[in-house]
Scaffold this motif. Structure first.
Motif, PDB file in Angstrom:
ATOM      1  N   ASN A  10     -30.569  -8.879  48.608  1.00 28.01           N
ATOM      2  CA  ASN A  10     -30.366  -9.913  49.618  1.00 28.01           C
ATOM      3  C   ASN A  10     -31.679 -10.173  50.362  1.00 28.01           C
ATOM      4  N   ALA A  11     -32.237 -11.367  50.166  1.00 24.92           N
ATOM      5  CA  ALA A  11     -33.529 -11.709  50.773  1.00 24.92           C
ATOM      6  C   ALA A  11     -33.465 -11.707  52.291  1.00 24.92           C
ATOM      7  N   GLY A  12     -32.319 -12.124  52.836  1.00 23.32           N
ATOM      8  CA  GLY A  12     -32.152 -12.136  54.294  1.00 23.32           C
ATOM      9  C   GLY A  12     -32.206 -10.733  54.873  1.00 23.32           C
ATOM     10  N   ILE A 142     -16.264 -16.416  67.415  1.00 21.77           N
ATOM     11  CA  ILE A 142     -16.445 -17.443  66.385  1.00 21.77           C
ATOM     12  C   ILE A 142     -16.280 -18.824  67.018  1.00 21.77           C
ATOM     13  N   CYS A 143     -17.310 -19.635  66.931  1.00 18.43           N
ATOM     14  CA  CYS A 143     -17.238 -20.976  67.517  1.00 18.43           C
ATOM     15  C   CYS A 143     -16.496 -21.939  66.592  1.00 18.43           C
ATOM     16  N   LEU A 144     -16.316 -23.168  67.051  1.00 16.21           N
ATOM     17  CA  LEU A 144     -15.486 -24.127  66.321  1.00 16.21           C
ATOM     18  C   LEU A 144     -16.203 -24.788  65.163  1.00 16.21           C
ATOM     19  N   GLN A 145     -17.524 -24.822  65.235  1.00  8.22           N
ATOM     20  CA  GLN A 145     -18.295 -25.422  64.149  1.00  8.22           C
ATOM     21  C   GLN A 145     -19.682 -24.787  64.082  1.00  8.22           C
ATOM     22  N   PRO A 146     -20.310 -24.820  62.888  1.00  4.50           N
ATOM     23  CA  PRO A 146     -21.620 -24.185  62.735  1.00  4.50           C
ATOM     24  C   PRO A 146     -22.673 -24.829  63.624  1.00  4.50           C
ATOM     25  N   SER A 147     -23.617 -24.004  64.082  1.00  2.13           N
ATOM     26  CA  SER A 147     -24.725 -24.516  64.885  1.00  2.13           C
ATOM     27  C   SER A 147     -25.955 -23.640  64.666  1.00  2.13           C
ATOM     28  N   GLY A 148     -27.078 -24.289  64.379  1.00  3.08           N
ATOM     29  CA  GLY A 148     -28.330 -23.555  64.162  1.00  3.08           C
ATOM     30  C   GLY A 148     -28.638 -23.400  62.689  1.00  3.08           C
ATOM     31  N   ASP A 149     -29.933 -23.269  62.363  1.00  6.89           N
ATOM     32  CA  ASP A 149     -30.329 -23.175  60.956  1.00  6.89           C
ATOM     33  C   ASP A 149     -31.127 -21.913  60.646  1.00  6.89           C
ATOM     34  N   GLY A 150     -31.101 -20.941  61.562  1.00  2.00           N
ATOM     35  CA  GLY A 150     -31.764 -19.669  61.310  1.00  2.00           C
ATOM     36  C   GLY A 150     -30.786 -18.657  60.750  1.00  2.00           C
ATOM     37  N   GLY A 151     -31.302 -17.485  60.397  1.00  2.00           N
ATOM     38  CA  GLY A 151     -30.432 -16.417  59.918  1.00  2.00           C
ATOM     39  C   GLY A 151     -29.785 -16.742  58.589  1.00  2.00           C
ATOM     40  N   PHE A 152     -28.651 -16.096  58.353  1.00  2.00           N
ATOM     41  CA  PHE A 152     -27.912 -16.306  57.106  1.00  2.00           C
ATOM     42  C   PHE A 152     -26.475 -15.863  57.323  1.00  2.00           C
ATOM     43  N   GLY A 153     -25.652 -16.009  56.307  1.00  2.00           N
ATOM     44  CA  GLY A 153     -24.261 -15.561  56.401  1.00  2.00           C
ATOM     45  C   GLY A 153     -23.476 -16.321  57.458  1.00  2.00           C
ATOM     46  N   TYR A 154     -22.826 -15.574  58.321  1.00  2.73           N
ATOM     47  CA  TYR A 154     -21.962 -16.169  59.353  1.00  2.73           C
ATOM     48  C   TYR A 154     -22.713 -16.485  60.641  1.00  2.73           C
ATOM     49  N   PRO A 161     -21.779 -15.506  73.969  1.00  3.10           N
ATOM     50  CA  PRO A 161     -21.526 -16.137  75.272  1.00  3.10           C
ATOM     51  C   PRO A 161     -22.615 -15.887  76.308  1.00  3.10           C
ATOM     52  N   ASP A 162     -23.162 -14.666  76.357  1.00  2.77           N
ATOM     53  CA  ASP A 162     -24.187 -14.353  77.364  1.00  2.77           C
ATOM     54  C   ASP A 162     -25.450 -15.178  77.167  1.00  2.77           C
ATOM     55  N   LEU A 163     -25.765 -15.490  75.912  1.00  4.73           N
ATOM     56  CA  LEU A 163     -26.979 -16.242  75.600  1.00  4.73           C
ATOM     57  C   LEU A 163     -26.722 -17.730  75.407  1.00  4.73           C
ATOM     58  N   LYS A 164     -25.433 -18.093  75.323  1.00  7.47           N
ATOM     59  CA  LYS A 164     -25.022 -19.494  75.159  1.00  7.47           C
ATOM     60  C   LYS A 164     -25.621 -20.138  73.909  1.00  7.47           C
ATOM     61  N   CYS A 165     -25.615 -19.370  72.816  1.00  7.76           N
ATOM     62  CA  CYS A 165     -26.102 -19.896  71.542  1.00  7.76           C
ATOM     63  C   CYS A 165     -25.497 -19.074  70.419  1.00  7.76           C
ATOM     64  N   THR A 166     -25.685 -19.552  69.189  1.00  4.59           N
ATOM     65  CA  THR A 166     -25.224 -18.778  68.035  1.00  4.59           C
ATOM     66  C   THR A 166     -26.363 -17.883  67.547  1.00  4.59           C
ATOM     67  N   ALA A 167     -26.010 -16.935  66.693  1.00  4.32           N
ATOM     68  CA  ALA A 167     -27.026 -16.052  66.107  1.00  4.32           C
ATOM     69  C   ALA A 167     -28.051 -16.861  65.316  1.00  4.32           C
ATOM     70  N   ALA A 168     -27.612 -17.991  64.744  1.00  3.88           N
ATOM     71  CA  ALA A 168     -28.510 -18.834  63.948  1.00  3.88           C
ATOM     72  C   ALA A 168     -29.492 -19.624  64.805  1.00  3.88           C
ATOM     73  N   GLN A 169     -29.286 -19.621  66.131  1.00  2.60           N
ATOM     74  CA  GLN A 169     -30.195 -20.330  67.036  1.00  2.60           C
ATOM     75  C   GLN A 169     -31.201 -19.400  67.706  1.00  2.60           C
ATOM     76  N   LEU A 170     -31.096 -18.104  67.429  1.00  4.53           N
ATOM     77  CA  LEU A 170     -32.018 -17.141  68.032  1.00  4.53           C
ATOM     78  C   LEU A 170     -33.330 -17.078  67.259  1.00  4.53           C
ATOM     79  N   PRO A 171     -34.465 -16.866  67.946  1.00  3.57           N
ATOM     80  CA  PRO A 171     -35.715 -16.582  67.235  1.00  3.57           C
ATOM     81  C   PRO A 171     -35.539 -15.301  66.427  1.00  3.57           C
ATOM     82  N   ALA A 172     -36.224 -15.210  65.293  1.00  2.93           N
ATOM     83  CA  ALA A 172     -36.049 -14.080  64.385  1.00  2.93           C
ATOM     84  C   ALA A 172     -36.307 -12.740  65.059  1.00  2.93           C
ATOM     85  N   ASP A 173     -37.343 -12.669  65.918  1.00  5.05           N
ATOM     86  CA  ASP A 173     -37.645 -11.382  66.552  1.00  5.05           C
ATOM     87  C   ASP A 173     -36.573 -10.970  67.550  1.00  5.05           C
TER      88      ASP A 173
END
Length: 198
Positions: A10-12, A142-154, A161-173
């Motif tokens: 798995n490259a991710g 789990i939110c209602l629809q996908p958001s963000g283009d980082g990461g992989f999987g789910y 909630p604390d960060l008000k974003c999805t895992a895919a919207q976080l910077p990699a570090d």
């Protein structure tokens, strides 16, 4: 610096673990693209599957081996997708298929709490009687629809909630530091440091 084989194609995972282990005294290598390295994940838990993968790859390579088994757990779905996270929508499913199935399973549900779980197993050799086992958990919903283009999987569905974003919207570090895999790596380092001292 010692070579450490990653029992995964798995490259991710390779990218995330390489980043997380940047200050580690091992050089992380991907397992060869050889069908011999594929092994059936027959365990019913993440720990069992990680041990199966680590033992198999260490036996083939002769190298110390790190295996990761991880996935998403949704309590309201009786723990699904769980150990089947990568193949939730079928053996040939991709991330988009799995995300679509999850959204369908949670359609109209108010119980959307979820967490990512990661188990890391480090074996010095295939018959290592005392593998180092570390885990991490990352809680969200789990939110209602996908958001963000980082990461992989789910990641595009995993809302923090604390960060008000999805895992895919976080910077990699930042994801590497906060995630279930990042937590498991920190726990692994602590266990290895303790082993050195004892």
């Amino acid at each position: 610096m010692k070579q450490l084989l990653l029992a995964s194609g798995n490259a991710g995972k390779l990218k995330e673990l390489t980043l997380a282990l940047a200050d580690f005294d091992y050089s992380l290598q991907p397992q060869p693209k050889d069908s011999a390295y594929h092994v059936a994940e027959t365990g019913t838990t993440f720990v069992e599957n990680a041990i199966i993968k680590a033992r198999h790859a260490a036996g083939l390579s002769g190298l110390p081996t790190l295996a990761d088994d991880s996935g998403l757990i949704v309590p309201s779905l009786n723990g699904e997708p769980g150990v089947y996270s990568a193949r939730y929508a079928g053996d040939d499913a991709n991330d988009k298929d799995n995300n679509a199935k999850l959204l369908k399973a949670l359609h109209n549900s108010q119980q959307r709490q979820a967490y990512f779980y990661c188990c890391l197993v480090l074996m010095q050799q295939a018959d290592d009687p005392a593998p180092v086992i570390a885990e991490g958990r990352w809680y969200g919903e789990i939110c209602l629809q996908p958001s963000g283009d980082g990461g992989f999987g789910y990641d595009p569905l995993f809302y923090l909630p604390d960060l008000k974003c999805t895992a895919a919207q976080l910077p990699a570090d930042e994801k590497s530091r906060l995630s279930h895999r990042g937590q498991a790596v920190q726990n692994l380092k602590q266990l290895l440091a303790h082993n050195k001292q004892s």
